[in-house]
Write a protein that holds these residues in place. Structure first.
Motif, mmCIF file in Angstrom:
data_model
loop_
_atom_site.group_PDB
_atom_site.id
_atom_site.type_symbol
_atom_site.label_atom_id
_atom_site.label_comp_id
_atom_site.label_asym_id
_atom_site.label_seq_id
_atom_site.Cartn_x
_atom_site.Cartn_y
_atom_site.Cartn_z
ATOM 1 N N TYR A 32 0.975 3.047 -2.920
ATOM 2 C CA TYR A 32 -0.041 3.528 -4.064
ATOM 3 C C TYR A 32 -1.376 4.972 -3.326
ATOM 4 O O TYR A 32 -0.664 4.842 -2.166
ATOM 5 C CB TYR A 32 -0.760 2.039 -3.981
ATOM 6 C CG TYR A 32 -0.539 0.906 -4.833
ATOM 7 C CD1 TYR A 32 -0.840 1.616 -6.295
ATOM 8 C CD2 TYR A 32 0.174 0.577 -4.365
ATOM 9 C CE1 TYR A 32 0.226 0.093 -7.187
ATOM 10 C CE2 TYR A 32 0.613 -0.837 -5.474
ATOM 11 C CZ TYR A 32 0.820 -0.622 -6.201
ATOM 12 O OH TYR A 32 0.859 -1.412 -7.413
ATOM 13 N N PRO A 33 -0.958 5.542 -3.721
ATOM 14 C CA PRO A 33 -1.837 6.561 -2.945
ATOM 15 C C PRO A 33 -2.866 6.504 -1.670
ATOM 16 O O PRO A 33 -3.673 5.823 -1.801
ATOM 17 C CB PRO A 33 -2.797 7.555 -4.375
ATOM 18 C CG PRO A 33 -1.957 7.439 -5.365
ATOM 19 C CD PRO A 33 -2.109 6.110 -5.421
ATOM 20 N N GLU A 34 -3.020 6.712 -1.026
ATOM 21 C CA GLU A 34 -3.798 6.861 0.183
ATOM 22 C C GLU A 34 -4.792 7.029 0.189
ATOM 23 O O GLU A 34 -6.064 6.698 0.373
ATOM 24 C CB GLU A 34 -3.336 8.195 1.374
ATOM 25 C CG GLU A 34 -2.121 6.999 2.136
ATOM 26 C CD GLU A 34 -1.838 7.438 3.778
ATOM 27 O OE1 GLU A 34 -1.786 8.647 4.010
ATOM 28 O OE2 GLU A 34 -0.885 7.292 3.577
ATOM 29 N N ASN A 35 -5.029 8.164 -0.753
ATOM 30 C CA ASN A 35 -6.569 8.993 -1.695
ATOM 31 C C ASN A 35 -7.016 8.111 -2.204
ATOM 32 O O ASN A 35 -8.454 8.042 -3.237
ATOM 33 C CB ASN A 35 -6.646 9.865 -2.436
ATOM 34 C CG ASN A 35 -5.776 10.373 -2.789
ATOM 35 O OD1 ASN A 35 -4.953 9.602 -3.979
ATOM 36 N ND2 ASN A 35 -6.022 11.455 -3.661
ATOM 37 N N GLY A 36 -6.491 6.829 -3.073
ATOM 38 C CA GLY A 36 -7.442 5.758 -3.950
ATOM 39 C C GLY A 36 -6.698 6.629 -5.265
ATOM 40 O O GLY A 36 -8.282 5.382 -5.904
ATOM 41 N N ASP A 37 -6.643 7.696 -5.768
ATOM 42 C CA ASP A 37 -6.394 8.282 -6.905
ATOM 43 C C ASP A 37 -5.273 7.811 -7.829
ATOM 44 O O ASP A 37 -4.525 8.082 -7.774
ATOM 45 C CB ASP A 37 -6.446 8.950 -7.034
ATOM 46 C CG ASP A 37 -6.836 10.100 -8.410
ATOM 47 O OD1 ASP A 37 -6.669 9.501 -9.175
ATOM 48 O OD2 ASP A 37 -7.069 10.988 -7.755
ATOM 49 N N LYS A 38 -5.904 6.350 -8.583
ATOM 50 C CA LYS A 38 -4.457 6.009 -9.426
ATOM 51 C C LYS A 38 -4.531 6.588 -10.648
ATOM 52 O O LYS A 38 -3.654 6.177 -11.529
ATOM 53 C CB LYS A 38 -4.810 4.412 -9.442
ATOM 54 C CG LYS A 38 -4.687 4.136 -8.079
ATOM 55 C CD LYS A 38 -4.905 2.147 -8.191
ATOM 56 C CE LYS A 38 -4.670 1.570 -7.072
ATOM 57 N NZ LYS A 38 -4.955 0.518 -6.614
ATOM 58 N N ASP B 202 -14.039 3.260 -11.206
ATOM 59 C CA ASP B 202 -13.314 4.444 -10.679
ATOM 60 C C ASP B 202 -11.730 4.523 -10.233
ATOM 61 O O ASP B 202 -11.619 4.007 -10.910
ATOM 62 C CB ASP B 202 -13.987 4.113 -9.439
ATOM 63 C CG ASP B 202 -13.712 3.293 -8.155
ATOM 64 O OD1 ASP B 202 -12.460 2.772 -8.983
ATOM 65 O OD2 ASP B 202 -14.256 1.992 -7.555
ATOM 66 N N PHE C 80 -9.297 4.779 -8.313
ATOM 67 C CA PHE C 80 -8.845 3.589 -7.591
ATOM 68 C C PHE C 80 -8.365 2.033 -8.449
ATOM 69 O O PHE C 80 -8.164 1.023 -8.357
ATOM 70 C CB PHE C 80 -9.709 2.848 -6.427
ATOM 71 C CG PHE C 80 -9.213 1.842 -4.912
ATOM 72 C CD1 PHE C 80 -8.010 1.954 -5.083
ATOM 73 C CD2 PHE C 80 -9.821 0.747 -5.173
ATOM 74 C CE1 PHE C 80 -7.578 1.615 -3.859
ATOM 75 C CE2 PHE C 80 -8.963 -0.304 -4.339
ATOM 76 C CZ PHE C 80 -7.176 -0.231 -3.657
ATOM 77 N N ASN D 239 0.563 -1.180 0.106
ATOM 78 C CA ASN D 239 -0.335 -0.009 -0.583
ATOM 79 C C ASN D 239 0.891 1.173 0.295
ATOM 80 O O ASN D 239 0.736 2.129 -0.429
ATOM 81 C CB ASN D 239 -0.952 0.434 1.446
ATOM 82 C CG ASN D 239 -1.769 -0.373 1.052
ATOM 83 O OD1 ASN D 239 -1.994 -1.646 0.138
ATOM 84 N ND2 ASN D 239 -2.970 -0.769 1.717
#
Length: 523
Positions: free
Chosen positions: A55-61, A186, A188, A52
């Motif tokens: 990868y971005p903590e805000n889930g925006d990939k 989305d 993520f 993890n």
């Protein structure tokens, strides 16, 4: 990954009596050993462990474009790039990914699509200039023709849908980068094919790619806020998300083969098939069946629907490739469920998105032979096509009698495990007999083909004495396959000419267990 240029290969006769190479694209091969005779060993393949923290903590990939995503995935020479074909001839992302690789100066890639279509013909240019080394996957139309001409630097490998999952799972093919066109996703990476302007139904063919590839890119033209519901692809397996104006044209999932036949002879074949199911007792309350998307198969469903209504019979489930004909069965209460691997028309797409009894499935649940069972063998009857069948019931779906490779396998091999496998065929096409002494390429061993239905009669495999007994007393035109062949040869002036092939193997046909069933030879 490095790919050796094709060199002289050692050949061996397999259990089907076919000469096959023992080494394909630098990898040792196991010749076909007979149905159920190959024992797999080892453990499943697995992608690298990720963290993890990366990868971005805000889930925006999201990244700006496909080139950026490919660069961040570490694209380099000789890698395996995969794609799926749920948009069929309307897909634009697979070709864009390969053309972007070309722009980045990459060479010797192996393209691993679940299937390719005529709109992807420009891949020939990419093979000519060295960007793509070879293709492993179904090659429909010009790409298959190119392969048959011996122009591809590596050998093609044709696998069924279940065989593709098996090859990924068993580590025969290691995907470096999976590029997944998603009608909705989305940021993520959760993705679905059932909604969005480019909705194509299921994304089941991309599921293995998302689970086993080193890196996964989701490309969408309909980005929605987290969460994308329902998710067919889980964002936890996805590295990057790319927004594009369009992933393709969903109207082109309807190909020329997904139209009901108007030919009187072919309508007769469809009626014979439905009557066979009714008169042999296969059509009973709670039964199940699967039919393809060809014109005869669609007409068969229409005939069967009328017979089911007349008999007051309801199916527990029907297996798709879904079409509007299966959707009508579901909506009329003649089936409890559609278990769908891919949608062949937009009626199927809409139904999958709105009807909870229309369920998306994947090759893992439906077809993978190296699993703890699958539901292909739970289906009572399946109706399929073929380009040729021989007097020993061996069948061919990939090459024509002239030897040209023009079709993929799809789920055809996997479907042969149904309780009754039926080939519904015209007895000749363009005055070329379809029932021959020996098929050009074996795609399905004769012991797996139970019934051949033509406009001139129905031939039951002698191995299926139960079906022969069940058909006794009916008015069905039961004949031996040799008898039908003799009649057709008399009409057409004898057997078709054998293809003038070279001694160069250009592709192999894998059986569902990963062994090599037959060879496609250069022309």
């Amino acid at each position: 990954m490095s790919i050796d240029t094709q060199v002289a290969v050692e050949l061996e006769k397999n259990a089907a009596g076919r000469i096959v190479p023992l080494n394909v694209n630098g990898r040792e091969q196991t010749p076909f050993q007979g149905v159920g005779n190959y024992e797999p060993k080892g453990r499943k393949a697995a992608p690298p462990i990720r963290s993890n923290r990366d990868y971005p903590e805000n889930g925006d990939k999201r990244v700006p474009d496909l080139e950026t995503a490919l660069r961040l995935c570490g694209l380099s020479n000789g890698m395996v790039i995969s794609s799926h074909h749920h948009l069929r001839d309307g897909d634009v992302i697979a070709l864009q990914a390969l053309q972007t690789a070309a722009k980045m100066g990459v060479r010797d890639s192996m393209w691993f699509p679940s299937a390719s279509f005529p709109s992807q013909k420009p891949v020939i240019d990419l093979m000519e200039n060295g960007v793509v080394h070879h293709i492993e996957g179904s090659m429909n139309g010009p790409l298959g023709d190119y392969c048959t001409q011996g122009k591809m630097r590596g050998m093609g490998i044709l696998r069924s849908h279940g065989g593709r999952w098996q090859a990924i799972q068993d580590g025969e093919v290691h995907i470096d980068i999976a590029v997944i066109a998603a009608p909705t996703a989305d940021p993520f990476g959760n993705a679905t094919g059932s909604i969005g302007k480019s909705a194509c139904g299921s994304l089941g063919f991309a599921l293995a790619d998302s689970m086993y590839a080193d890196r996964v890119i989701v490309v969408t033209d309909n980005l929605v806020p987290f969460p994308c519901i329902p998710w067919q692809i889980q964002g936890n397996n996805v590295d990057y998300v790319v927004e594009v104006p369009s992933i393709g044209d969903p109207s082109k999932i309807v190909s020329g083969t997904t139209q009901i036949t108007r030919s009187p002879d072919r309508l007769m074949i469809a009626r014979y098939v439905a009557e066979f199911l009714r008169d042999t007792g296969i059509m009973h309350d709670g039964f199940s069946f699967q039919a393809g998307a060809g014109g005869i198969a669609l007409a068969f469903v229409d005939y069967l629907r009328a017979m089911m209504k007349q008999a007051g019979v309801k199916a527990r489930f029907v297996r798709g490739g879904s079409t509007k004909f299966l959707v009508e069965l579901l909506n009329e209460g003649l089936a409890d469920y559609i278990l769908d691997g891919q949608t062949f028309d937009l009626d199927g797409v809409r139904s999958l998105a709105t009807n909870p009894r229309h369920v998306a499935s994947s090759p893992f649940t439906s077809y993978n032979y190296h699993g703890k069972g699958n539901f292909a063998s739970m289906i009572d009857a399946v109706v399929l096509g073929a380009t040729e069948v021989d007097v020993n019931f061996n069948a061919n779906v990939v090459t024509h009698s002239d030897g040209r490779l023009l079709h993929g396998i799809g789920g055809w091999q996997n479907c042969l495990f149904a309780g009754c496998s039926i080939l519904a065929l015209p007895s000749f096409r363009d005055r070329i007999p379809v029932i021959v002494d020996e098929v050009t390429t074996i795609t399905g061993p004769g012991e797996m083909v139970d019934v051949v239905v033509t406009e001139r009669g129905i031939a039951i495999n002698p191995l299926r004495q139960d079906l022969i007994d069940a058909a006794k007393g009916s008015k069905l035109p039961i004949r031996t396959i040799q008898d039908i062949q003799r009649e057709v040869y008399a009409i057409c002036g004898g057997a078709p000419q054998k293809p003038k092939r070279t001694e160069k193997p250009v592709a192999v046909v894998k059986w569902v267990d990963g062994t090599v069933l037959d060879t496609v030879w250069g022309l």
